[in-house]
Every structure is written in C-alpha cells, then in structure tokens.
Design a protein around this motif. Sequence first.
Motif, PDB file in Angstrom:
ATOM      1  N   HIS A   1      73.661  46.550  24.642  1.00  0.00           N
ATOM      2  CA  HIS A   1      74.178  46.777  25.993  1.00  0.00           C
ATOM      3  C   HIS A   1      73.631  45.736  26.952  1.00  0.00           C
TER       4      HIS A   1
ATOM      5  N   ARG B   1      73.737  48.318  30.991  1.00  0.00           N
ATOM      6  CA  ARG B   1      74.314  49.626  30.634  1.00  0.00           C
ATOM      7  C   ARG B   1      75.819  49.576  30.354  1.00  0.00           C
TER       8      ARG B   1
ATOM      9  N   ARG C   1      65.849  49.268  16.823  1.00  0.00           N
ATOM     10  CA  ARG C   1      65.249  47.920  16.857  1.00  0.00           C
ATOM     11  C   ARG C   1      64.152  47.955  17.919  1.00  0.00           C
TER      12      ARG C   1
ATOM     13  N   GLU D   1      70.178  44.097  25.661  1.00  0.00           N
ATOM     14  CA  GLU D   1      69.309  44.895  24.796  1.00  0.00           C
ATOM     15  C   GLU D   1      70.000  45.154  23.453  1.00  0.00           C
ATOM     16  N   ILE D   2      69.282  44.924  22.371  1.00  0.00           N
ATOM     17  CA  ILE D   2      69.773  45.309  21.041  1.00  0.00           C
ATOM     18  C   ILE D   2      69.117  46.641  20.723  1.00  0.00           C
TER      19      ILE D   2
ATOM     20  N   ASP E   1      77.981  48.993  27.457  1.00  0.00           N
ATOM     21  CA  ASP E   1      77.539  48.944  26.050  1.00  0.00           C
ATOM     22  C   ASP E   1      78.663  48.616  25.071  1.00  0.00           C
TER      23      ASP E   1
ATOM     24  N   THR F   1      63.537  48.676  27.953  1.00  0.00           N
ATOM     25  CA  THR F   1      63.390  48.360  29.379  1.00  0.00           C
ATOM     26  C   THR F   1      64.285  49.253  30.230  1.00  0.00           C
ATOM     27  N   ASP F   2      65.461  49.550  29.729  1.00  0.00           N
ATOM     28  CA  ASP F   2      66.367  50.322  30.575  1.00  0.00           C
ATOM     29  C   ASP F   2      65.813  51.728  30.777  1.00  0.00           C
TER      30      ASP F   2
ATOM     31  N   ARG G   1      74.629  55.189  27.117  1.00  0.00           N
ATOM     32  CA  ARG G   1      74.838  53.754  27.303  1.00  0.00           C
ATOM     33  C   ARG G   1      73.654  52.920  26.805  1.00  0.00           C
ATOM     34  N   SER G   2      72.442  53.390  27.084  1.00  0.00           N
ATOM     35  CA  SER G   2      71.324  52.534  26.674  1.00  0.00           C
ATOM     36  C   SER G   2      70.504  53.169  25.557  1.00  0.00           C
TER      37      SER G   2
ATOM     38  N   LYS H   1      74.340  48.095  17.907  1.00  0.00           N
ATOM     39  CA  LYS H   1      74.666  48.687  19.198  1.00  0.00           C
ATOM     40  C   LYS H   1      73.855  47.904  20.229  1.00  0.00           C
TER      41      LYS H   1
END
Lengths: 279, 279
Positions: free
Chosen positions: B7, B10, A249, B241-242, B12, A256-257, A40-41, B5
Amino acid sequence: MQFWKVHGARNDFVLVDETEEEVVPESDKPDFARWACDRRSGVGADGVVFIRSDPPSVEMRIFNRDGSEAEFCGNAARCVVKYVTEVRGENVKILRTLSGAHRVEVQGGWIAVEVPEAEIKKVVELGYEVDAGVPHFVRLTERDPIHDFGGLTDEAKTIFSEYEPKGGVNVTYAAPSVDELRVRTFERGVGWTPACGSGVVAASLVYSEIFGPFEEVSVRTAGGCLRVSLSDGPLLIGRAEIVYKGELRGDWRENTDHQRRRHSLSRSPSGRPRLQECR
Amino acid sequence: MQFWKVHGARNDFVLVDETEEEVVPESDKPDFARWACDRRSGVGADGVVFIRSDPPSVEMRIFNRDGSEAEFCGNAARCVVKYVTEVRGENVKILRTLSGAHRVEVQGGWIAVEVPEAEIKKVVELGYEVDAGVPHFVRLTERDPIHDFGGLTDEAKTIFSEYEPKGGVNVTYAAPSVDELRVRTFERGVGWTPACGSGVVAASLVYSEIFGPFEEVSVRTAGGCLRVSLSDGPLLIGRAEIVYKGELRGDWRENTDHQRRRHSLSRSPSGRPRLQECR
C-alpha cells in the motif's frame, strides 16, 4: 510470521495457528487484532482467530476489529474446523471457546457447528425477542433483506435504540419465501453484515414457530447459504473457505502506518488528534 | 499462485510479479482483479498491479476493482518501485505504464515518481479547474478535510454533478495550515479516498500559485504524508509498504463465493438477480 485468510459466508478472519507455539504474545493480541483487521494497511478482516489444535478438540479464541475478545462466532467456527481438517489433516469433534464446548462435524463440503440454544423470550408488536446466545429482535418482512435492506436501516436503528438501555440488540430481518428464508442482521456496534450466525438461528426458530415446526431451515444470506438444524443442537451448517496463506514482511509492530494511526489517534491537550510531523 | 500485498498512503494493491512468466492469462486479468479486490472473499484491495521488471526500467499495469484497466496511479507506482528495489533487489530508474514513461527515484525511505504535468485550466467562483493527468476541481477550505470531511460530501456531489456532462471531475479539498497542506479528494466513481496522488499534485499547484511560489509542498492526507516537488517533474514523493507475501490456496476461479456472486449478479428474465439454489 505466518497466517491464513479464511471466511465463512463472507464474514472473514485472519487465522493464526498457535498449536506448536505462541505466535502473538498474549499482551499483544488486542493490538495485533486492530492492526491485522485494518483493510488497507493490515491484512483486512472482521476479526482474528487464534487456534490450538489438540484432536479430537480444537481451541478457538476470537478478537474483534476493535481489539476486544468475543466469546463465540459461528462463521469463524466453521473456518477453524475447515482449517484443522484440510490444512492440518486432523479430525476434530469438539470446538472449545470462551462460551464452552461445541460439537462440530464435517458433512462433505458443509461444516456443522453446535450453537447456543435459541429461545423466543417475548412476542411484541413489531416482532420477537429471541435469546440466541446473544439478544436478537427478529422482525418478519416482505421486503428482500438481501438486496433491498437500505430502506430498513432507519427502522432497525429505531428498534436498536429502544433496547439500548438494556445493552442494545441485534435486529434481524427475515423474509419467508417458497423454500427458503432470506435473512440479514443489523448487528450491534457494527451495522449491516453479510451473514450473522446467531441471527440466522434466531430467525429460523421464529420461522419454524410460525410456519412449522421444521427440523431444518434453509437460509439465504448476503454471504451465501446456511442451514439450521433445529431438531439437533441447534446446529448451524454452512461452508467455509481458506483463501490464502500469508507471510508477514517485517514486524507488524514496526508497520509505520499502524504507528502513525495509533500516534495520530492519541489526543493532544486541546483534544485535537495529535499528528506526527510530515517528515 | 504467489502475490504481494502493498500500500501507498493506505491506497492498497495486490501485486503480481510476471517478470519470469505470465501468472494470470491476459483474458482473465479483469476477472482476477474483481475477485482479488473483494475485501471479504478475495484478498481485498483498491486494485491489482501486474509488473515485469527489466532493469533499469519496470513495467506496471494496473486494474481497478471493477476490472477496468487504468493508465497510471502514483500510489501504486511507489509500491512497485519499493517491491522491485527491496524484494527483487534491482535498481530501476524508469516506470513504464499506459500513460508513458515516468522517472522514479528511491530517496532513503521515500520514493519519488514523476507524475503528469499539472496545469490550472480555469479559475471559477468556487475554485480551480486543474488538469493533473486527470481532471480535478480544487476547492480551498477552512475545514479540516482529513477529519471533518463528512460535511463536505453534499457540496462535492453537487460540484461533481455539474461536471458530469463533461465526464465528471475529481473534487479535491485543500486546507492550507502553517507548514503543510491538508488534502482529501472525492474521487470520480469511488467517493472519498485516503490519498489521491493526482489530487495532491493539483492541490499543491493551486497552493503554490496563491501562496507561493513553492519548489516543494508538504501535504498531509488521511493516508499519511506526501511531498510534491513542483520545480522538478513534478515529482510525487511518499512512502510505500510491503505488508505480506501471499500464496493462494487452490484456483481463484473455483472460489465458490466468487462463482456464486458472479452467478447471482446475472439477471433472470424478470430482471431479478438469479440466485443459485441453497444446496
């Protein structure tokens, strides 16, 4: 940082090419694998492979989702050969891994990889103990292990627990049908997976022993079709797919996640997960 | 074909920027979503968002994993605003979706998105029926719904089935603790998810009704921290988040695994899955 997303029989990997230079420092590799495999992250994968190409050979190192390093994986090996052949435009014959050197060969859209020799160690009441580089318990079944495996889970767990004192075992179900073998494996520490290379080889050996002998066995898995050449190697033959190229990126360490989840998985004195403030 | 991508808590998404030109033809969008969301042979995501930026507004369309189009998603909205702001370098105030126009605002590392008004429709024995743009059943609990939700599953399924005749309901568990609300939702047709935006808003409203009133509620989810401003909007405030930019290799329609799985999911006359030959 550049990476490639690849899969072999739906067993998927983040591929990092370190031929020109080290991209992820050695000490960071386990943590990178944990981050990158997060579906997911992160990028999302079963594992991360780091490669160095040096034709006619290529070196492959493979890390699992939990950051541990594995010796070898047949599905990953095919992806590496496909990448080196199609993206780097190089011709390789040998794949070097922690488990040694493996002969590889591109056969049109298929890729053949030499896998560890498989041997039936013992025949017991419920099935066959097979060493295929990793331990497998091969169980023949009349059910369809591809679509109807839910009902096999309890038995697979029972068999697994019987072997747990000896380090556990991968439980592989094989259903012979007219012109192919249908196989699915309950993998040690993972559970059901779409396609386990060593499971496919172990099941093919038992199938050939009982119904053969066969030089080559055609196997259907939930991840697609594979072939095992028993007379030559053995060779695990299948397809591989290069899905996309990616460019991270920012710095994955700063993600952070990932930090939050690493932080929240650390334990406070009371043993409860320590959670960051909701700032 | 390029994609991003992203999210939010989480949850996403694959983001496709169609500002300059249509990238995926309209008729292909559902099938692209099914392929792209496949976590093993696609990119892997909960959904796909297509955007067209036209400052000061941006249009977002969102497709679920099954190819169906959804009206709105708070977590996806934050990702879109982050992308337009940081990658396109544009300033947007309004997000247009099938559910209408939503005020959006970048607040440092946080992004605020106006979400549908939430209303407690009925108080029943076990909890609260709340309309938050989508139906939620909010149930207060003393258990920790973030780490200890396994034990809540049976009850969630029971509550869900009671509302099934009326189209089902999302079952949201909320555990008030000293300075925050801990929330997890058993989502209609999906099951447990890390963070459901409308569930967080519904739970905050109930929390404010019983223990408040509060202008703003701080909520912890399994996907990270969110804040709900009840006095203004309401606004769902959180991070996004990218993760990376991707470039597909070849045409996703030709992706053999996607074809194989579409082909194998078609039914033969006997009703059994029709499987391609293992060639």
